[in-house]
Design an enzyme around this catalytic site. Structure first.
Site, PDB file in Angstrom:
ATOM      1  N   GLU A 193      31.158  -8.445 -17.678  1.00 27.09           N
ATOM      2  CA  GLU A 193      30.452  -7.792 -18.772  1.00 27.09           C
ATOM      3  C   GLU A 193      31.340  -7.219 -19.873  1.00 27.09           C
ATOM      4  O   GLU A 193      30.934  -7.185 -21.027  1.00 27.09           O
ATOM      5  CB  GLU A 193      29.577  -6.655 -18.197  1.00 27.09           C
ATOM      6  CG  GLU A 193      28.483  -7.122 -17.263  1.00 27.09           C
ATOM      7  CD  GLU A 193      27.415  -7.935 -17.972  1.00 27.09           C
ATOM      8  OE1 GLU A 193      26.982  -7.521 -19.064  1.00 27.09           O
ATOM      9  OE2 GLU A 193      27.048  -9.000 -17.445  1.00 27.09           O
ATOM     10  N   SER A 210     -13.945  16.726  27.048  1.00 31.36           N
ATOM     11  CA  SER A 210     -13.405  17.628  28.063  1.00 31.36           C
ATOM     12  C   SER A 210     -11.944  17.998  27.829  1.00 31.36           C
ATOM     13  O   SER A 210     -11.431  18.910  28.479  1.00 31.36           O
ATOM     14  CB  SER A 210     -13.551  16.996  29.456  1.00 31.36           C
ATOM     15  OG  SER A 210     -14.912  16.863  29.796  1.00 31.36           O
TER      16      SER A 210
END
Length: 793
Positions: free
Chosen positions: A90, A457
């Protein structure tokens, strides 16, 4: 003035006016163009949005939360060869130019002449500094004005930040495809590596991506990707950053990447991670998705995997009991069947399942062909028999199969039933594992935290704990006999029945809980009062509010598996309500702690060792019941496993307690159980709350899941006994060592069992001595009248 001079003067004025107007227009344009110019100084403290990463307690990455998937890496931690690869691709003159590279711009303009002639994309000639200015401070508009701003800002950036800071921003900000922002995320998503582990070839490939990730996709455009990578390697060699031999060796390396980017390699915690995300958003807001936080969770990956496997196995076993429902699709001809098969995927958690076509079905022989590979084989005989007992198998059916041990294939079916499993550490509330359903890939609804269901229960221990807090003892007698009560409306009555429609007369509290007697529990609740039971349920965190009606004593209210499991932790830890939590610690990117689940103070914890006694940290959580009550309930719930409705859990061969739960019409099945180290809750039920079918109780549907999970979870843990409070008094009642509050114990000499004094620990497999349901003797001369009269109503 002569005419020519006059016209010259007029022309001069006109020219000057035009120049003035042009200058004025230019000034106006410049003022308009640069009026919103950002301040380069803003980048001094700038950090791009960064992913928050969530880790299990042992450091395994389990998830990421982000707007932009990014792992911020400081410049000092970026390998030189990776940085050099990007510079070669780059901006080779990055460390020598002042923000704009005149030579590079000239080269780009020269190339653009040819690019324009050949119809190619024009090159911008932007430096890394200009790209930072564009990516962070500007838009990506392809205009002359934006390019002017970019060049001006680049110069200002060079004056504000040093080169290393600019390069650090660039390498962490840039979009590299594959759901990756910055080199840290790209290394992980493409190669499953940290940037420090990248090879030279891998570094060069990442440097190829800023020109356009789609142009150099590692699978769709692999040839172009490798060509660009190799060009970068040549550039690095030309610049002397690597040797020619190193570059040539790297060019020979194949380009191999992960098939798809993943947030974490550990994939068994999807329900847990999603719940962490929700709770993280509630605590941190949108900062969660951009703040780059380190988040340590409570998850134990080994237990989480065991929980997922146990729940999936248990739901599949339930499903198998209820028959083969038939193929999920059919084709009339084998042409194109694989395209149809690919439209339906098996649960992602069942990684060995495959779609298959039934090619032949005659008698006991069923032949299939597997999609994605074309393997052929037969369904094993027991699965053929199972299918024939259901809707059968026919040629042209599309089904799921799994390779069987010893050859052939097993027939597989996705259950339509669902469930949840939660496991936590009872003393701290750390959630060790959580599975919110059969498969997250099929349904992300978390039944552990989001499904409100009746516990049946499984709620009863709270009723018995309330009674023990209000004058009862485990040896108190209550009648288990038919009871009819007035309903809410005139003329209505309510007659709660026991599961087996039988009644056993006078029973101790212990025996009533072990056998889960409904009528006895209603009598007990009537005596204690629903206000007290409701208050304790709220204090334990089971519900926020509960109607004070007797039906609630049998679990007619609604709660979640997460809340009920946390409530059972109270029994194990000595009566403290601990806050169940999934997130242990959150730190920001600077290492500062912004959240800690443990709010306890630790005086002198940060002091160096000087030989003094280590700091003593008080236990966390609010004390919601007497420690002796908590131990009494724990002991009674051990009896549920030893002599009651969960005796199959004795196979774990260690101290275990727990309670089954089954709601009306078998709509939900529960078991919440525990050892001294882990409490785990299991729920099984349909999402539409339909019946599970006759006989599908907590004992049948939920306990086997608990057993499979707990066998794996405790395999390396010592067999510890539950610890009783120091002030508890003990006496043997019909051979069972019961705990009492001081002054409530029976005033008779405690017998000796097998030559062992009763004050010693009772073995965890101690059985009810005579194996009968005969009524135990009432305690002699109880100090409180209620102990004597509680069952006589």
């Amino acid at each position: 003035m002569n005419p020519p001079g006059r016209w010259i003067a007029i022309a001069g004025v006109a020219v000057l006016s035009a120049i003035a107007l042009a200058g004025f227009a230019t000034a106006i344009y410049a003022a308009w163009l640069f009026h919103d110019m950002p301040d380069a100084g803003d980048l001094v403290d700038y950090r791009p949005p960064t992913a928050t990463r969530a880790y299990a307690w042992d450091g395994v990455l389990i998830g990421e939360f982000s707007r932009e998937r990014r792992i911020y890496v400081p410049y000092d931690n970026i390998p030189p060869q990776l940085a050099q690869a990007f510079l070669a691709a780059e901006d080779r003159n990055f460390f020598s130019h002042g923000g704009v590279d005149a030579m590079g711009l000239t080269r780009a303009m020269a190339k653009n002449v040819l690019n324009a002639v050949n119809g190619r994309r024009l090159e911008g000639g932007s430096t890394i500094t200009q790209q930072v200015a564009k990516n962070v401070l500007l838009t990506s508009d392809a205009t002359v004005g934006r390019k002017l701003k970019e060049a001006i800002l680049a110069g200002r950036l060079e004056q504000t930040l040093n080169k290393e800071q600019i390069l650090e921003l660039y390498l962490n900000e840039i979009w590299l495809g594959y759901r990756s922002y910055g080199v840290g995320a790209a290394a992980y998503n493409y190669f499953g590596k940290s940037i420090t582990d990248l090879t030279l070839a891998e570094s060069a490939y990442l440097a190829a991506l800023p020109k356009g990730p789609d142009n150099y996709h590692p699978m769709r455009r692999k040839q172009q990707a490798m060509a660009r990578r190799n060009w970068i390697l040549d550039q690095m060699a030309d610049l002397g950053w690597v040797t020619r031999a190193e570059a040539e060796a790297a060019k020979l390396e194949d380009l191999k990447v992960q098939k798809a980017p993943s947030r974490a390699k550990y994939r068994d915690a999807d329900f847990f991670v999603e719940e962490v995300r929700r709770r993280g958003l509630a605590t941190l807001g949108q900062r969660l998705n951009e703040g780059g936080y380190y988040m340590r969770t409570t998850l134990d990956p080994e237990l989480q995997t065991a929980a997922r496997v146990a729940l999936m196995n248990g739901l599949e076993q339930y499903d198998r009991r209820h028959g083969w429902r038939g193929a999920w699709a059919r084709v009339e001809t084998a042409d194109g069947w694989e395209a149809v098969a690919k439209k339906k995927t098996p649960p992602s958690e069942r990684r060995d399942w495959r779609a298959a076509l039934v090619t032949e079905a005659s008698g006991g022989n069923v032949r299939i062909k597997v999609a994605d590979g074309g393997a052929t084989g037969s369904i094993v005989s027991q699965d053929v028999a199972w299918a024939r007992a259901g809707k059968g198998l026919k040629s042209g059916d599309l089904i799921f199969v799994e390779p069987a041990q010893g050859g052939g294939f097993r027939l597989r079916q996705v259950p339509i039933v669902n469930g949840a499993l939660v496991a936590m550490e009872p003393h701290s509330g750390r959630v060790l594992a959580m599975v919110g359903g059969y498969s997250f890939s099929l349904s992300s609804f978390n039944r552990a935290t989001q499904a409100m269901r009746q516990p049946g229960s499984a709620f009863k221990p709270i009723v018995y704990a309330t009674a023990l807090e209000n004058g009862y003892t485990p040896a108190s007698i209550v009648m288990d006999s038919a009871i009819t009560l007035k309903g809410a409306r005139a003329g209505e009555t309510w007659t709660p029945e026991n599961y087996n429609r039988r009644y056993y007369g006078a029973l101790t509290l212990r025996r009533g809980l072990e056998l889960s007697r409904n009528a006895m529990t209603v009598r007990l609740a009537q005596s204690v009062g629903m206000t007290k039971i409701s208050d304790l349920a709220v204090r334990m965190g089971v519900v926020k509010k509960m109607d004070k009606v007797l039906a609630m004593a049998l679990g007619a209210g609604e709660t979640t598996p997460f809340k009920l499991t946390a409530a059972y932790a109270t029994f194990v830890n000595g009566g403290r309500r601990v806050e169940p939590h999934l997130i242990e610690l959150v730190q920001d990117r600077n290492g500062e702690t912004v959240f800690r689940a443990d709010k306890r103070d630790c005086p002198r914890c940060d002091a160096g060792f000087n030989g003094d006694e280590s700091p003593r940290i008080p236990p966390g959580g609010e004390q919601v019941m007497d420690p002796i009550t908590a131990y009494q309930v724990t002991s009674m719930l051990q009896g549920v496993v030893q002599r009651g409705t969960a005796t199959s859990a004795l196979v774990l061969n260690r101290p275990v307690g727990g309670k089954t739960g089954t709601t009306n019409e078998y709509r939900s099945a529960w078991f919440v159980g525990f050892t001294p180290q882990i409490v785990a809750g299991v729920f099984v039920g349909f999402d539409d709350n339909r019946s599970l079918g006759n006989g599908e109780t907590g004992t049948t549907a939920a306990v086997p899941i608990f057993i499979e999970f707990m066998a794996a979870a405790t395999k390396d843990l010592p067999k510890e006994e539950f610890k009783a409070p120091k002030n508890a008094k003990f006496a043997n009642v019909r051979g069972i060592r019961e705990a009492f509050r001081p002054g409530t114990e029976p005033r008779v000499a405690a017998p000796v069992l097998g030559g062992v004094p009763s004050e010693g620990p009772v073995p965890y497999n101690q059985a009810w001595p005579d194996g009968k349901l005969s009524t135990p003797s009432a305690p002699a001369a109880p100090p409180k009248k209620q102990d004597d009269m509680s069952g006589l109503f």
